[in-house]
Design a protein around this motif. Structure first.
Motif, short mmCIF file in Angstrom:
data_model
loop_
_atom_site.label_atom_id
_atom_site.label_comp_id
_atom_site.label_asym_id
_atom_site.label_seq_id
_atom_site.Cartn_x
_atom_site.Cartn_y
_atom_site.Cartn_z
N GLU A 88 0.84 -1.21 0.00
CA GLU A 88 0.00 0.00 0.00
C GLU A 88 0.87 1.26 0.00
O GLU A 88 0.58 2.22 -0.71
N LEU A 89 1.95 1.26 0.80
CA LEU A 89 2.85 2.42 0.83
C LEU A 89 3.54 2.61 -0.50
O LEU A 89 3.66 3.74 -0.99
N VAL A 90 4.00 1.53 -1.11
CA VAL A 90 4.66 1.62 -2.41
C VAL A 90 3.69 2.19 -3.44
O VAL A 90 4.04 3.11 -4.19
N ALA A 91 2.47 1.67 -3.49
CA ALA A 91 1.48 2.14 -4.46
C ALA A 91 1.16 3.63 -4.27
O ALA A 91 0.99 4.36 -5.24
N ALA A 92 1.11 4.07 -3.02
CA ALA A 92 0.75 5.47 -2.74
C ALA A 92 1.89 6.45 -2.99
O ALA A 92 1.64 7.63 -3.19
N THR A 93 3.14 5.98 -2.98
CA THR A 93 4.28 6.90 -3.09
C THR A 93 5.08 6.76 -4.37
O THR A 93 5.86 7.66 -4.70
N ASP A 94 4.92 5.69 -5.10
CA ASP A 94 5.73 5.47 -6.30
C ASP A 94 5.51 6.57 -7.33
O ASP A 94 4.38 6.99 -7.56
N GLY A 95 6.59 7.05 -7.88
CA GLY A 95 6.52 8.10 -8.90
C GLY A 95 6.38 9.50 -8.34
O GLY A 95 6.29 10.46 -9.09
N LYS A 96 6.40 9.64 -7.02
CA LYS A 96 6.14 10.94 -6.41
C LYS A 96 7.34 11.55 -5.71
O LYS A 96 7.26 12.67 -5.22
N PHE A 97 8.47 10.82 -5.64
CA PHE A 97 9.63 11.32 -4.90
C PHE A 97 10.92 11.14 -5.69
O PHE A 97 10.99 10.31 -6.60
N ASP A 98 11.92 11.92 -5.32
CA ASP A 98 13.25 11.80 -5.93
C ASP A 98 14.08 10.75 -5.21
O ASP A 98 14.93 10.10 -5.82
N VAL A 99 13.87 10.60 -3.92
CA VAL A 99 14.68 9.69 -3.11
C VAL A 99 13.97 9.44 -1.78
O VAL A 99 13.17 10.25 -1.33
N CYS A 100 14.29 8.31 -1.16
CA CYS A 100 13.84 8.01 0.20
C CYS A 100 15.08 7.87 1.07
O CYS A 100 16.05 7.22 0.68
N ILE A 101 15.03 8.47 2.25
CA ILE A 101 16.12 8.36 3.22
C ILE A 101 15.62 7.52 4.39
O ILE A 101 14.57 7.81 4.96
#
Length: 195
Positions: free
Chosen positions: A109-122
């Motif tokens: 669910e987290l992947v589906a909601a955030t994919d394509g929306k950020f440059d990087v995750c820390i």
């Protein structure tokens, strides 16, 4: 400014449930968004990787309910900083890594909601210095930096030395995102050009 991201160790202990009162939060929750300059940050509360009934985290634990509330919040979020030059996701546990298997339904669910929306995750949970390329080492279109280590000398492992620590410095400048793994001696162990 400090952007607080709760990790699993902050889920333990007698006063763990009161943490939002001391570090600041949005409506008592430790997931939120913030803008600084031209950067947009989304903080996710990946809380703990133990079941709610684990004696180490009770009575503060009710993470199943928290995960459901946070997922609903994400589904209703329509602002992912599209007007900002830099978009950075902060999550203690690197849930989008290709080999991350804890809480698979919530992870998806987290992947589906955030994919394509950020440059990087820390992220930091793993106590490792690592850069996972988007799409190969991750389940997403954004890469993951894991940059937290309790040692000045190694790139992985659980050694703990007093006053030794390696962390991640991030610079967003001129359309680029650069990260450095820097130890407590001020030595740069690795430089990563993200964007």
């Amino acid at each position: 400014p400090v952007i607080f991201v709760r990790g699993n160790h902050e889920c333990n202990g007698k006063y763990a449930a009161e943490l939002p009162q001391y570090v600041g939060s949005y409506n008592g929750e430790l997931y939120y968004t913030v803008r600084l300059g031209g950067a947009y940050f989304m903080v996710l509360d990946t809380n703990n990787d133990m079941a709610d009934d684990n004696f180490l985290i009770t009575p503060a634990a009710n993470f199943e309910e928290l995960r459901a509330r946070q997922t609903e919040w994400l589904k209703n979020t329509d602002d992912f900083g599209e007007d900002c030059e830099y978009r950075i996701l902060l999550a203690h546990m690197a849930f989008a890594l290709a080999d991350y298997e804890r809480f698979p339904e919530w992870r998806d669910e987290l992947v589906a909601a955030t994919d394509g929306k950020f440059d990087v995750c820390i992220s930091g949970h793993s106590h490792i210095l690592d850069y996972a390329e988007a799409g190969t080492g991750t389940r997403t279109s954004w890469p993951i930096i894991r940059g937290s280590l309790r040692s000045n000398k190694r790139e992985s492992g659980e050694s703990v030395w007093p006053y030794h620590f390696t962390g991640t410095a991030i610079e967003c400048k001129d359309g680029k995102i650069t990260a450095w793994f820097t130890n407590s001696n001020g030595e740069i162990l690795r430089e990563i050009n993200v964007k």
